[in-house]
Design a protein around this motif. Structure first.
Motif, PDB file in Angstrom:
ATOM      1  N   GLY A 140      46.983  33.761  43.827  1.00  0.00           N
ATOM      2  CA  GLY A 140      47.979  34.268  42.741  1.00  0.00           C
ATOM      3  C   GLY A 140      47.036  34.452  41.262  1.00  0.00           C
ATOM      4  O   GLY A 140      47.696  34.902  40.519  1.00  0.00           O
ATOM      5  N   GLN A 141      46.211  33.638  42.025  1.00  0.00           N
ATOM      6  CA  GLN A 141      45.188  33.927  39.792  1.00  0.00           C
ATOM      7  C   GLN A 141      44.522  35.142  39.981  1.00  0.00           C
ATOM      8  O   GLN A 141      44.504  35.671  41.053  1.00  0.00           O
ATOM      9  CB  GLN A 141      44.675  32.963  39.607  1.00  0.00           C
ATOM     10  N   TYR A 142      44.578  36.256  39.090  1.00  0.00           N
ATOM     11  CA  TYR A 142      43.557  37.045  38.765  1.00  0.00           C
ATOM     12  C   TYR A 142      42.318  36.892  38.219  1.00  0.00           C
ATOM     13  O   TYR A 142      41.772  36.223  36.968  1.00  0.00           O
ATOM     14  CB  TYR A 142      44.590  37.795  37.524  1.00  0.00           C
ATOM     15  N   VAL A 143      41.540  37.721  39.111  1.00  0.00           N
ATOM     16  CA  VAL A 143      39.977  36.948  38.629  1.00  0.00           C
ATOM     17  C   VAL A 143      39.494  38.197  38.524  1.00  0.00           C
ATOM     18  O   VAL A 143      39.635  39.881  38.944  1.00  0.00           O
ATOM     19  CB  VAL A 143      39.427  36.625  39.803  1.00  0.00           C
ATOM     20  N   THR A 196      33.210  36.408  38.229  1.00  0.00           N
ATOM     21  CA  THR A 196      34.001  34.677  37.740  1.00  0.00           C
ATOM     22  C   THR A 196      32.959  33.859  39.323  1.00  0.00           C
ATOM     23  O   THR A 196      33.689  34.125  40.130  1.00  0.00           O
ATOM     24  CB  THR A 196      35.447  35.301  37.985  1.00  0.00           C
ATOM     25  N   LEU A 253      43.539  40.508  42.491  1.00  0.00           N
ATOM     26  CA  LEU A 253      44.770  39.410  42.622  1.00  0.00           C
ATOM     27  C   LEU A 253      44.189  38.207  44.080  1.00  0.00           C
ATOM     28  O   LEU A 253      43.756  38.511  45.059  1.00  0.00           O
ATOM     29  CB  LEU A 253      46.552  39.351  42.257  1.00  0.00           C
ATOM     30  N   TYR A 271      33.388  31.084  41.950  1.00  0.00           N
ATOM     31  CA  TYR A 271      34.557  30.898  42.785  1.00  0.00           C
ATOM     32  C   TYR A 271      34.337  29.306  43.635  1.00  0.00           C
ATOM     33  O   TYR A 271      35.310  28.342  43.895  1.00  0.00           O
ATOM     34  CB  TYR A 271      35.311  31.800  43.355  1.00  0.00           C
ATOM     35  N   GLN A 300      37.395  27.047  42.325  1.00  0.00           N
ATOM     36  CA  GLN A 300      37.292  27.174  40.932  1.00  0.00           C
ATOM     37  C   GLN A 300      38.191  28.079  40.334  1.00  0.00           C
ATOM     38  O   GLN A 300      38.528  28.186  39.614  1.00  0.00           O
ATOM     39  CB  GLN A 300      36.056  27.685  40.312  1.00  0.00           C
ATOM     40  N   ILE A 301      38.564  28.740  41.793  1.00  0.00           N
ATOM     41  CA  ILE A 301      39.895  29.287  41.658  1.00  0.00           C
ATOM     42  C   ILE A 301      41.155  29.354  42.284  1.00  0.00           C
ATOM     43  O   ILE A 301      40.916  28.527  43.068  1.00  0.00           O
ATOM     44  CB  ILE A 301      40.048  30.749  41.577  1.00  0.00           C
ATOM     45  N   GLU A 302      42.023  30.094  42.067  1.00  0.00           N
ATOM     46  CA  GLU A 302      43.889  28.974  42.904  1.00  0.00           C
ATOM     47  C   GLU A 302      44.067  30.587  43.614  1.00  0.00           C
ATOM     48  O   GLU A 302      44.379  31.889  43.031  1.00  0.00           O
ATOM     49  CB  GLU A 302      44.469  28.711  41.932  1.00  0.00           C
TER      50      GLU A 302
END
Length: 366
Positions: free
Chosen positions: A182-185, A189, A79, A191, A178-180
């Motif tokens: 709380g996002q599960y990566v 990925t 996360l 970013y 490119q991510i937020e």
């Protein structure tokens, strides 16, 4: 009755003969009038041919690439807890960018460090007993091996913990996140992108016939059609092979980007400067007419009258091009006066008058 018929035939003959005579008379007068008409001279722009200093070069199109540029990727999944940058921030080397949840790794590290502490204590105790003669040598060796194993475990967990904290590998300008939070990566990925815009590289290709003119350190000039960007640079690499499909050789140059006006991926026009040549005959490309019969120009010659000028169509052999000019290898000599525009209304022998105040037949936009 017979006399009336004779008179009618005579009158008819006179009328027909008069009509025929009038037709021939009219045609003759029209032909005489047209013959007496002299077409006015055609206005053209002209230029006197001179031997010039030729600055040859190799023209190509290229793509800009940053000297250092990468798409930053997640090293370890989890996360997203923190994003510590914003789009277009200037980033320093080693700056922390993203924090992935690392609670599990911290707990594992604490357990590994505790195990290492226990192992070190056991090793010290085994050494003490061995020095007093009440402990076996094998016990000491086993205890020391446990210490090394515990240290390796700590290092392994520490590496896993470090992979949760993403840092910049070099200084540059970072792109849009490119991510937020709380996002599960997952691993891999992307970013953000990180680009060093202080120095830029330009990748382009030239025909195999120009390989001999490609030298490391050779000067190049790059221009962009966006923002009127122009910069100088040098060739830093030449691919040691020719593409068998396109018959082109890849070249890379490096240019300074001090004002930051050039971005990776931009379309660029590249020119490689070659040694200057003296005494070359070059004319504007607009002066040359190309047909199935060959390339030709109109050369202005003196007419029959003192103030009369006429043109002669001269076929020429062309060479290299540079900017808006083209080399004439054969067919012209220094001092010849040529038509540079307006030749679409000319035929060999046409009378002309020179008017350089207006560029006739100039391409749209020029």
């Amino acid at each position: 009755m017979f006399k009336r018929l004779i008179i009618a035939i005579i009158l008819l003959g006179l009328i027909v003969g008069g009509i025929v005579w009038f037709k021939f008379f009219r045609d003759g007068m029209i032909a005489q009038y047209i013959t007496g008409q002299v077409p006015p001279p055609v206005p053209v722009s002209a230029e006197t041919v001179e031997a010039v200093t030729w600055e040859p070069g190799i023209d190509a199109v290229g793509t800009s690439v940053s000297a250092q540029g990468v798409d930053l990727a997640i090293e370890s999944g989890g996360l997203v807890r923190e994003i510590l940058f914003a789009g277009n921030d200037s980033i320093t080397k080693g700056q922390k960018l993203v924090q992935i949840d690392d609670d599990s790794e911290k707990a594992s590290l604490a357990a590994a460090q505790a195990a290492l502490t226990v192992a070190i204590a056991e090793a010290k105790r085994a050494n003490t007993l061995s020095e007093r003669g009440v402990g076996a040598v094998t016990t000491v060796e086993s205890a020391e091996a446990q210490v090394e194993s515990a240290r390796a475990q700590v290092a392994q967990v520490q590496t896993s913990l470090d992979s949760k904290q993403l840092t910049a590998p070099f200084a540059g300008e970072i792109g849009i996140p490119q991510i937020e939070v709380g996002q599960y990566v997952t691993v891999g990925t992307i970013y953000a992108t990180l680009q060093d815009l202080s120095r830029m590289r330009v990748d382009f290709a030239v025909p195999e016939q120009q390989i001999a003119n490609l030298k490391l350190g050779g000067a190049v000039t790059v221009t962009s059609e966006v923002g009127d960007f122009s910069a100088g640079g040098t060739i830093i690499a030449v691919e040691p092979r020719v593409d068998p499909n396109s018959r082109l050789v890849s070249v890379r140059a490096e240019v300074e980007n001090t004002k930051g006006r050039l971005f990776p991926g931009q379309f660029l026009r590249v020119r490689i400067a070659l040694p200057k040549e003296e005494g070359v005959i070059a004319v504007p490309q607009t002066a040359v007419s190309s047909t199935l019969y060959g390339d030709s120009l109109y050369v202005i010659r003196p007419g029959e009258a003192a103030d009369e000028l006429k043109v002669e169509q001269v076929f020429v052999t062309l060479g290299r091009r540079s900017g808006g000019r083209i080399e004439v290898v054969k067919g012209l000599a220094a001092g010849d006066q040529i038509v540079t525009s307006g030749q679409n209304r000319l035929t060999p022998g046409s009378k002309v008058k020179i008017d350089n105040s207006v560029a006739l037949d100039a391409p749209a936009g020029e």
